[in-house]
Motif scaffolding. Structure first.
Motif, short mmCIF file in Angstrom:
data_model
loop_
_atom_site.label_atom_id
_atom_site.label_comp_id
_atom_site.label_asym_id
_atom_site.label_seq_id
_atom_site.Cartn_x
_atom_site.Cartn_y
_atom_site.Cartn_z
N ALA B 142 0.67 -1.07 0.00
CA ALA B 142 0.12 -0.47 -0.14
C ALA B 142 0.92 1.44 -0.21
CB ALA B 142 -1.01 -0.42 1.62
N ARG B 143 1.91 1.34 0.58
CA ARG B 143 2.76 2.39 0.76
C ARG B 143 3.53 2.93 -0.81
NH1 ARG B 143 7.55 3.32 0.61
NH2 ARG B 143 8.62 1.19 1.22
N THR B 144 3.39 1.35 -0.98
CA THR B 144 4.52 1.61 -2.11
C THR B 144 3.90 2.49 -3.13
OG1 THR B 144 6.24 -0.15 -1.52
CG2 THR B 144 5.62 0.31 -4.22
N LEU B 145 2.28 1.92 -3.19
CA LEU B 145 1.39 2.32 -4.80
C LEU B 145 1.13 3.96 -4.46
CD1 LEU B 145 -1.09 -0.83 -4.33
CD2 LEU B 145 0.43 0.13 -6.76
N HIS B 146 1.13 4.27 -2.80
CA HIS B 146 0.69 5.62 -2.84
C HIS B 146 2.17 6.21 -3.25
CE1 HIS B 146 -3.32 4.27 -1.07
NE2 HIS B 146 -2.62 4.06 -0.52
N GLU B 147 3.15 5.92 -2.35
CA GLU B 147 4.64 6.51 -3.15
C GLU B 147 4.22 7.01 -4.60
OE1 GLU B 147 7.97 5.42 -0.74
OE2 GLU B 147 9.44 5.73 -2.39
N ALA B 148 4.32 6.10 -4.87
CA ALA B 148 4.26 5.53 -6.77
C ALA B 148 3.51 7.16 -7.47
CB ALA B 148 4.35 4.75 -7.55
N PHE B 149 2.73 7.26 -6.92
CA PHE B 149 1.58 8.35 -7.24
C PHE B 149 1.90 9.34 -6.94
CE2 PHE B 149 -2.04 4.76 -8.54
CZ PHE B 149 -2.56 5.16 -8.93
N TYR B 150 2.18 9.30 -5.90
CA TYR B 150 3.00 11.20 -5.31
C TYR B 150 4.18 11.74 -7.10
CZ TYR B 150 6.19 13.58 -3.27
OH TYR B 150 7.01 15.01 -2.46
N VAL B 151 5.39 10.31 -6.59
CA VAL B 151 6.35 10.55 -7.48
C VAL B 151 6.04 10.39 -9.33
CG1 VAL B 151 8.19 9.49 -8.00
CG2 VAL B 151 8.02 9.05 -6.06
N ALA B 152 5.10 9.69 -9.61
CA ALA B 152 4.02 10.71 -11.18
C ALA B 152 4.53 11.60 -11.08
CB ALA B 152 3.09 9.13 -11.14
N LYS B 153 3.38 12.78 -10.04
CA LYS B 153 2.53 13.47 -11.10
C LYS B 153 3.52 14.61 -9.80
CE LYS B 153 -0.78 13.01 -7.47
NZ LYS B 153 -2.20 12.52 -6.21
N SER B 154 4.48 14.48 -9.14
CA SER B 154 5.20 15.62 -8.61
C SER B 154 6.77 16.22 -8.81
CB SER B 154 5.80 14.93 -7.00
OG SER B 154 4.70 14.30 -5.95
N GLY B 155 6.69 17.75 -9.08
CA GLY B 155 7.82 17.93 -9.73
C GLY B 155 7.72 17.88 -11.64
N ARG B 156 9.14 17.43 -12.11
CA ARG B 156 8.39 17.06 -13.25
C ARG B 156 7.75 15.38 -13.25
NH1 ARG B 156 13.94 15.94 -17.52
NH2 ARG B 156 12.77 16.17 -18.88
N PRO B 157 6.83 15.66 -13.81
CA PRO B 157 6.46 14.30 -14.30
C PRO B 157 6.86 13.13 -14.39
CG PRO B 157 4.89 15.67 -14.86
CD PRO B 157 5.93 16.36 -14.54
N GLY B 158 6.65 11.93 -14.20
CA GLY B 158 6.98 10.92 -15.31
C GLY B 158 6.27 9.94 -14.63
N PRO B 159 6.96 8.08 -15.76
CA PRO B 159 6.32 7.12 -15.47
C PRO B 159 6.96 6.15 -14.43
CG PRO B 159 7.73 6.91 -17.54
CD PRO B 159 7.39 8.35 -16.70
N VAL B 160 6.09 5.68 -13.69
CA VAL B 160 6.80 4.82 -12.54
C VAL B 160 6.62 3.46 -12.57
CG1 VAL B 160 6.71 4.69 -9.81
CG2 VAL B 160 6.45 6.79 -11.28
N VAL B 161 7.13 2.36 -12.01
CA VAL B 161 6.24 1.08 -12.72
C VAL B 161 6.57 0.74 -10.67
CG1 VAL B 161 7.84 -1.10 -12.94
CG2 VAL B 161 7.56 0.60 -14.54
#
Lengths: 170, 588
Positions: B142-161
């Protein structure tokens, strides 16, 4: 452009989460973008916070060095990036294990030079020594060069570890 | 359901997606993601769009993200599912599109065993993503999934696997809510250093020949950034040009817009970039398609570079004033300070600058031969432009090549998020799945993939997806029977030796559309163009238009590789072959 800018060696210290793949990320960044790595060391430095410190010695023009730092800084597991070469005085140390094989005068001379360089004997046989030497990279280079003429057969080096001088920490 | 609830890994995935506001995902099932597909089956909140190839799943998610401002979500299986997704991931990385891609993985005890459909997904996707994760403990899922959304859309957006082994999908673990899960280290700077903004405003006010150079970052920053940009550009009265990715950030119908810049940009935009004394770059990254020859790029200007990603600054071009921050915040501060200090542009200098620009504009660099003997591709796009004029709900995607550049030149983008194209990676096969994603995000809108006959073959299987979900996507093929951009470069640089660039053995696109269950239309004469376009728009089903255009037409203006902005070719009568320097030949 930067093509005429001087190429300088920089020691960069990077604090990262100690997690699988973080070293691959850093190395992949350097190889993927064509940056140079002269040495790289990594080990955990804070087990409570699970942090590792990566020490990278690299070289490049000011523009390239700046790119290396900002590229490192945008990796998700990277906490801090510090360019020790730019941000004031720092200490760096490297260790090497140096194996020398020989008998007679060469063996005696190897031991004498090791003494001058404050290298310790950590293994010995009738015909060989392994010296342990710690210092800045250039001292290790000179020691190893001298040993070449005295029966050097093997070298293992750690690469540099570094910290800033004074009271500051990061 | 609250934090701390015990769920299976697969249920945690679905729950976390819902808590992140996800209502649509694009994917393709397989052995290593069956538990997640089973959990999908048992709920009704998240819609799954089944694509026909994992590459298309990522492109569709990109189209969805780009046209809606949300994060695009992908679900694929291990091994080939993950490797097929890689092109889409790199595409999203290059164009800064927020994507979360879930990949199945073989069970943890088999990792490293060369198991069936195993691959080192995190190893392969490490340079293809902004960040990636392998989750080995269901309690971290769960933590990883939420973190992935944060990383994908924060700063310069990008893809997260996120790579999820099958045993982790079956195992029970503790669910955590989004708010509890932020990464410790990743905090991009979004608010600018105000001293630098003040300095920028002073430079702006003192400029004699200024230009705004605007990129996709303004679109990523959200519609408000485009509004603020438009406000600032109009307040100053300065000219504005946009990159390929920035189209729509500034209204194309506005007089202050000089068109797109770069390799196939307008004469006035490129010469204004070359001749300016102040360049204000907002959310653009000075890439090689924009700069041309770096050493002769805008030689006499001061440059302000506003970017959320510090690694874009001083990467290709040395700038005088870097400002790190989110475009919307920076623009808002600039407007506020400009007003507070009662700034006004130097009107005499500005008039002289606009007079100069008017001279460049009068070249009419996008002109082409008007004829009724053959359908010119530019004509077809002009007619398409006329047919959709005044509509606010038109989304255009493209494949990659000449048709893409013509679409960028000839179609008007007055609002952000309406233009979906593969800019950085240049991925043929992007357009159809991207249009599918845009159509899913915008039901009822008119979604058109402007395509070439070669590119469309790279993901043509997605016609089946349009049929399955009744997505009335339009594929508008400018069919010249050549890989046009390859041929254009062969003409310019390789003595017109057309090595493998002719589209042999093309399908009958009308019958192909019908075979999928859609509608096929064809125009071979100029007199048929308007009728075909009208019928395409009026048909409430998937349509392929086979627009048979002039086979010989090339895309101009053009800055050949290794040349500067003031060395543009304006038409086919200008040749480059002898003049192209050797270092220019090796550039792509």
């Amino acid at each position: 452009m930067s093509t005429q800018d001087p190429i300088r060696r920089h020691t960069i210290s990077v604090l990262v989460d100690n997690e699988p793949g973080v070293l691959a990320r850093v190395i992949g960044l350097f190889s993927g973008r064509g940056y140079n790595i002269e040495s790289l060391t990594v080990a955990e430095v804070d087990s409570n916070e699970s942090l590792s410190r990566i020490n990278i010695v690299t070289s490049g023009t000011p523009m390239i060095i700046e790119q290396i730092k900002v590229q490192l800084d945008r990796l998700v597991p990277v906490h801090k990036v510090k360019d020790l070469t730019l941000e004031g005085p720092f200490i760096d140390r490297e260790m090497a294990l140096v194996k020398v094989v020989g008998t007679g005068d060469k063996r005696v001379e190897a031991l004498r030079i090791a003494d001058i360089f404050k290298a310790r004997v950590v293994d010995a046989t009738i015909t060989s020594f392994v010296f342990e030497i710690t210092g800045i990279g250039e001292d290790l280079d000179r020691f190893i060069d001298l040993m070449r003429q005295l029966g050097l057969v093997d070298v293992s080096r750690t690469g540099a570890v570094a910290l800033s001088r004074g009271t500051g920490a990061f | 359901m609250s934090s701390g609830t015990i769920l299976s890994g697969a249920e945690i995935v679905i729950k976390a997606l819902r808590d992140q506001g996800v209502d649509t995902i694009f994917g393709y099932p397989g052995g290593a993601v069956l538990p997640i597909y089973d959990a999908l089956f048992k709920q009704n909140h998240i819609r799954h769009i089944l694509v026909r190839h994992e590459q298309a799943a990522v492109h569709a998610a990109e189209g969805y993200a780009r046209s809606s401002g949300k994060v695009g979500v992908v679900l694929v299986t291990s091994g080939p599912g993950a490797t097929n997704a890689v092109t889409g991931l790199v595409d999203a990385l290059m164009d800064s599109i927020p994507i979360v891609c879930l990949t199945g993985q073989v069970p943890t005890h088999l990792i490293g065993n060369d198991a069936f459909q195993e691959c080192d997904t995190t190893g392969i996707t490490r340079p293809a993503t902004k960040h990636n994760y392998l989750v080995k403990d269901v309690n971290n899922l769960a933590r990883t999934l939420h973190e992935a959304f944060y990383v994908a859309k924060s700063g310069r957006p990008g893809p997260v696997v996120i790579d999820i082994p099958k045993d982790v999908q079956f195992a029970d673990g503790t669910y955590r809510l989004p708010g509890e899960c932020l990464p410790k280290s990743y905090r991009p700077q979004v608010k600018p250093d105000l001293n630098k903004v003040e300095e920028a405003v002073e430079m702006l006010a003192n400029a004699k020949r200024p230009i705004f150079y605007v990129g996709g970052g303004v679109i990523n920053s959200g519609p408000v950034a485009s509004q603020l940009l438009t406000q600032l550009v109009r307040m100053t009265g300065y000219p504005c040009t946009t990159t390929l990715m920035g189209l729509g950030a500034y209204p194309a119908h506005d007089q202050q817009w000089l068109g797109m810049l770069g390799m196939h940009g307008t004469y006035e935009a490129n010469l204004a970039m070359h001749g300016c004394d102040l360049m204000i770059s907002v959310g653009a990254r000075f890439d090689d398609r924009v700069t041309g020859k770096v050493s002769e790029f805008s030689p006499n200007s001061k440059k302000i570079h506003i970017d959320i990603d510090p690694s874009n600054i001083n990467k290709n071009i040395r700038v005088d004033l870097p400002i790190v921050g989110d475009a919307a915040y920076v623009l808002e501060d600039m407007i506020r300070i400009w007003k507070a200090r009662n700034k006004r542009a130097d009107q005499a200098a500005l008039k002289e600058w606009w007079d100069q620009i008017a001279v460049w504009r009068s070249k009419d660099c996008l002109k082409y031969e008007k004829t009724d003997k053959v359908i010119k591709p530019q004509y077809a796009l002009e007619r398409l432009r006329a047919a959709v004029a005044g509509r606010d709900d038109v989304f255009i995607s493209t494949e990659v090549g000449q048709h893409q550049m013509w679409a960028a030149q000839f179609l008007p983008f007055n609002k952000p998020n309406r233009w979906l194209t593969s800019g950085g990676l240049g991925t043929m096969g992007y357009g159809l799945p991207a249009a599918i994603g845009a159509q899913v995000a915008n039901p009822g809108a008119l979604c058109i993939d402007v395509a070439g006959e070669a590119s469309i073959m790279m993901n043509i299987q997605e016609m089946a997806t349009t049929m399955q979900y009744r997505l009335p996507v339009k594929v508008f093929i400018l069919n010249n029977q050549w890989m046009g951009m390859v041929r254009q470069w062969q003409e310019l640089l390789h003595g017109s030796r057309y090595s493998e660039s002719y589209s042999e053995a093309l399908p009958d696109f009308v019958k192909l559309a019908e075979a999928f269950g859609g509608v096929g239309l064809r125009a071979t004469k100029v007199s048929e163009v308007d009728d075909v376009i009208r019928e395409m728009i009026e048909t409430p089903r998937p349509v392929i238009v086979d627009m048979c255009v002039d086979q010989k037409e090339n895309c101009f203006p053009m800055i050949p590789g290794g040349k500067a902005h003031n060395e543009m070719l304006l038409g086919p009568e200008e040749r480059v072959s002898d003049a192209t320097p050797e270092e220019g030949m090796v550039l792509v």
